[in-house]
Structure formats: C-alpha cells, structure tokens
Design an enzyme around this catalytic site. Sequence first.
Site, short mmCIF file in Angstrom:
data_model
loop_
_atom_site.label_atom_id
_atom_site.label_comp_id
_atom_site.label_asym_id
_atom_site.label_seq_id
_atom_site.Cartn_x
_atom_site.Cartn_y
_atom_site.Cartn_z
N GLU A 1 -51.51 17.88 61.66
CA GLU A 1 -52.19 18.96 60.93
C GLU A 1 -51.31 20.20 60.88
O GLU A 1 -50.44 20.40 61.74
CB GLU A 1 -53.50 19.34 61.66
CG GLU A 1 -54.76 18.83 61.00
CD GLU A 1 -55.11 19.54 59.70
OE1 GLU A 1 -54.19 19.97 58.96
OE2 GLU A 1 -56.30 19.67 59.41
N ASP A 2 -51.56 21.04 59.91
CA ASP A 2 -50.87 22.33 59.84
C ASP A 2 -51.46 23.30 60.87
O ASP A 2 -50.74 23.95 61.62
CB ASP A 2 -50.97 22.93 58.43
CG ASP A 2 -52.39 22.88 57.84
OD1 ASP A 2 -53.32 22.40 58.52
OD2 ASP A 2 -52.56 23.31 56.68
N ARG B 1 -47.65 27.65 49.60
CA ARG B 1 -47.35 26.49 50.44
C ARG B 1 -45.85 26.24 50.56
O ARG B 1 -45.39 25.64 51.51
CB ARG B 1 -47.99 25.21 49.85
CG ARG B 1 -49.51 25.19 49.88
CD ARG B 1 -50.00 23.79 49.54
NE ARG B 1 -51.41 23.73 49.22
CZ ARG B 1 -52.40 23.61 50.11
NH1 ARG B 1 -52.11 23.54 51.39
NH2 ARG B 1 -53.66 23.55 49.73
N LYS C 1 -55.69 27.79 66.55
CA LYS C 1 -56.46 29.04 66.66
C LYS C 1 -57.65 28.78 67.58
O LYS C 1 -58.78 28.62 67.09
CB LYS C 1 -57.05 29.41 65.29
CG LYS C 1 -56.17 30.13 64.31
CD LYS C 1 -57.05 30.59 63.12
CE LYS C 1 -56.27 30.78 61.86
NZ LYS C 1 -57.11 31.06 60.68
N ASP D 1 -51.78 27.39 52.64
CA ASP D 1 -52.03 28.13 51.41
C ASP D 1 -53.08 29.21 51.57
O ASP D 1 -53.88 29.22 52.51
CB ASP D 1 -52.55 27.17 50.32
CG ASP D 1 -54.00 26.74 50.59
OD1 ASP D 1 -54.27 26.25 51.69
OD2 ASP D 1 -54.85 26.92 49.69
N PHE E 1 -55.28 34.99 59.33
CA PHE E 1 -55.06 33.97 58.30
C PHE E 1 -53.58 33.91 57.95
O PHE E 1 -52.96 34.92 57.64
CB PHE E 1 -55.89 34.27 57.05
CG PHE E 1 -56.06 33.05 56.20
CD1 PHE E 1 -57.06 32.12 56.48
CD2 PHE E 1 -55.20 32.80 55.14
CE1 PHE E 1 -57.21 30.97 55.71
CE2 PHE E 1 -55.34 31.65 54.36
CZ PHE E 1 -56.35 30.74 54.65
N LYS F 1 -53.44 19.04 52.05
CA LYS F 1 -52.04 19.13 51.68
C LYS F 1 -51.23 19.86 52.75
O LYS F 1 -50.01 19.77 52.79
CB LYS F 1 -51.91 19.94 50.37
CG LYS F 1 -52.67 19.34 49.20
CD LYS F 1 -52.65 20.34 48.02
CE LYS F 1 -53.65 19.95 46.97
NZ LYS F 1 -53.79 21.01 45.96
N GLY F 2 -51.92 20.60 53.61
CA GLY F 2 -51.24 21.59 54.47
C GLY F 2 -50.16 21.04 55.38
O GLY F 2 -49.23 21.76 55.74
N ASP G 1 -58.47 25.29 63.18
CA ASP G 1 -59.21 26.54 63.16
C ASP G 1 -60.57 26.28 63.83
O ASP G 1 -60.68 26.31 65.05
CB ASP G 1 -59.31 26.95 61.69
CG ASP G 1 -59.95 28.29 61.46
OD1 ASP G 1 -59.99 29.10 62.39
OD2 ASP G 1 -60.42 28.55 60.33
#
Length: 180
Positions: A103-104, A169, A135, A163, A156, A47-48, A107
Amino acid sequence: MEKDYLPKNFNRMLLSENQIEEIVKRLAERINHDFQDKDLLVVGILKGSFMFLSDLVKQLEVPCCIDFMSVSSYGSGTQSSGRVNIVKDLSESVSGKAVLVVEDIIDSGITLDFIIKHILNKGAESVSLCTLLNKPQRRKKDVPVKYWGHEIADEFVIGYGMDYAEQYRNLPFVAVLNEE
Ligand code: IMP
Ligand code: MG
C-alpha cells in the site's frame, strides 16, 4: 533543488527521492529475509501503490509473482467514505500463497481490513502488509502492519503514487498538501 519543483499549494517536502530509496532498501532487506522458502505473491493496491511497488520489487531477491487489486473508498476529497468496493479483483490464485499486500499509505485502516479479509477468504496461507506511510493516529480498524516505511501525523500527502483528486501521483517525492 528538489524543492524547486514544488507548486505553491504544497506545504513542505515530507520524503525526498533519496529518503524514499533508503526506506525501500530497508524494507526490501527485511522482506528478502522473511520470505525465503515462501510462495510469495506481491499484491499492489491500485492506484496509489504503483510507484512504491515497482521500486520495492526491483530490490527483491526472493522469487515472487505480482498481482494488483483496485478498490474504491475515497471520493475526490481527503476523507474516506467508509465503504470499500472492489473495482478490480485479483487475477492470480492466492491459494496457499504467502501474500504481501503493498500500500501507499494506511489511514483509517478500513481499506486494508477489507482487503486482508478478502484475500484470506480466497485461501491465502498468510497476508502481511507493507506500506510506505502509516498514519496510526487516524486508525479506525486495527490492522497488523508488519512493514512500514515512515510514520506521519494527521496530514494529507501527495506524490510518489499518492493523489489529491487524481493529481500529483507522478511526483517522485512525497509532499504535504496545503489545503488552505
Ligand atoms: P484508509 O482505508 O482510510 O486506510 O485509506 C487508505 C487509502 O486512502 C490509501 O491507500 C490512499 O489511497 C488513500 N489515502 C489515505 N491518506 C492519504 C493521503 O494523505 N494522501 C493520499 N491518499 C491517501
Ligand atoms: Mg491507496
């Protein structure tokens, strides 16, 4: 003014609404340039990416189709489980398309490594990655990130689609979560 809406467990603001707007414009300019004459399919990873994708595509001046995939690899905490499962697959054909995955945040890279292979297996002509945040210190899989908005350290973050345990969000900015 924006800081007033930060609840107590937010450590600090990382990207304000204005900063995000500038990043989105800068990335869209490059994408508009690079995808002229391509059959572009923008794929948002749910969902990001929903907020970033919707702001980004509003700035696109090249024809494009939009699709979404949803995968799960995170539990309710802040560490990747390392396994990726498809929750919702693509509904459009990617055959012969220049796919831009949005993508949000990247990582470990485990999610995108899986998604790139999946989309190429389905016959896409190319797969490029666009992420708001990167990141790089945490990378476990080496994924080629062509477009990224902002690089962050190992912390984070929440907001603007991202989220913590499904909360936050909806925030219009990105903040660092204080886990203490
Ligand atoms: P990766 O597979 O480890 O690269 O994880 C990618 C996904 O994990 C992202 O699409 C996010 O949904 C989630 N994620 C990674 N880091 C963060 C973070 O700092 N805040 C919120 N979600 C994150
Ligand atoms: Mg995500």
